[in-house]
Enzyme design. Sequence first.
Site, PDB file in Angstrom:
ATOM      1  N   GLY A  15       0.835  -1.187   0.000  1.00 44.25           N
ATOM      2  CA  GLY A  15       0.000   0.000   0.000  1.00 44.25           C
ATOM      3  C   GLY A  15       0.873   1.241   0.000  1.00 44.25           C
ATOM      4  CB  CYS A  16       0.357   4.545   1.507  1.00 44.10           C
ATOM      5  SG  CYS A  16       1.226   6.102   1.728  1.00 44.10           S
TER       6      CYS A  16
END
Length: 183
Positions: A15-16
């Site tokens: 993810g981020c």
Amino acid sequence: METANNHELATFAGGCFWCMVKPFDEYPGIEKIVSGYTGGKTENPTYEEVCSGQTGHTEAVQITFNPAVFSYERLLEIFWVQIDPTDAGGQFFDRGVSYRPVIFYHNEKQKQLAEKSKIALNESNRFSRPIMVSIEPAQTFYPAEEYHQDFYRKNPERYNSYQTGSGRADFIQKYWGDKHGKI
């Protein structure tokens, strides 16, 4: 892949990338963590290009580590605790190919260890759905723009707000409690 001084590279997408640096940082044997992009077709992509979903790249962190001090197996343990391994479509409220969870292996040993850890997590029955993290060969890694590097240190309030607001912090607490990096 070995680097100078018998160090190796490990590359993880969860993810981020802002949320994937701090969990690995400040352990003995971890030499460097770089936020960046990998797995796509565009050379030297920008953050905006990657977020558009048109480049095929995934946000990732590349870790330079000394395996004599900090093992790849330990890196995998930390990785699994930072993500929702049952969600192949992104992580928390970040959706799409640029946020998919991936272990990018640099050699056959890393591939085997990643596959073994994925099977073990799946068989642990910690999650009611199957583990959906992809395990793929490492590709060219492009460092992200400077303002993304060490984001949690440069912008602690925004980082903490994002970690909580995205649902990541609650998910980690729910499934791992106080282990935060220990399977």
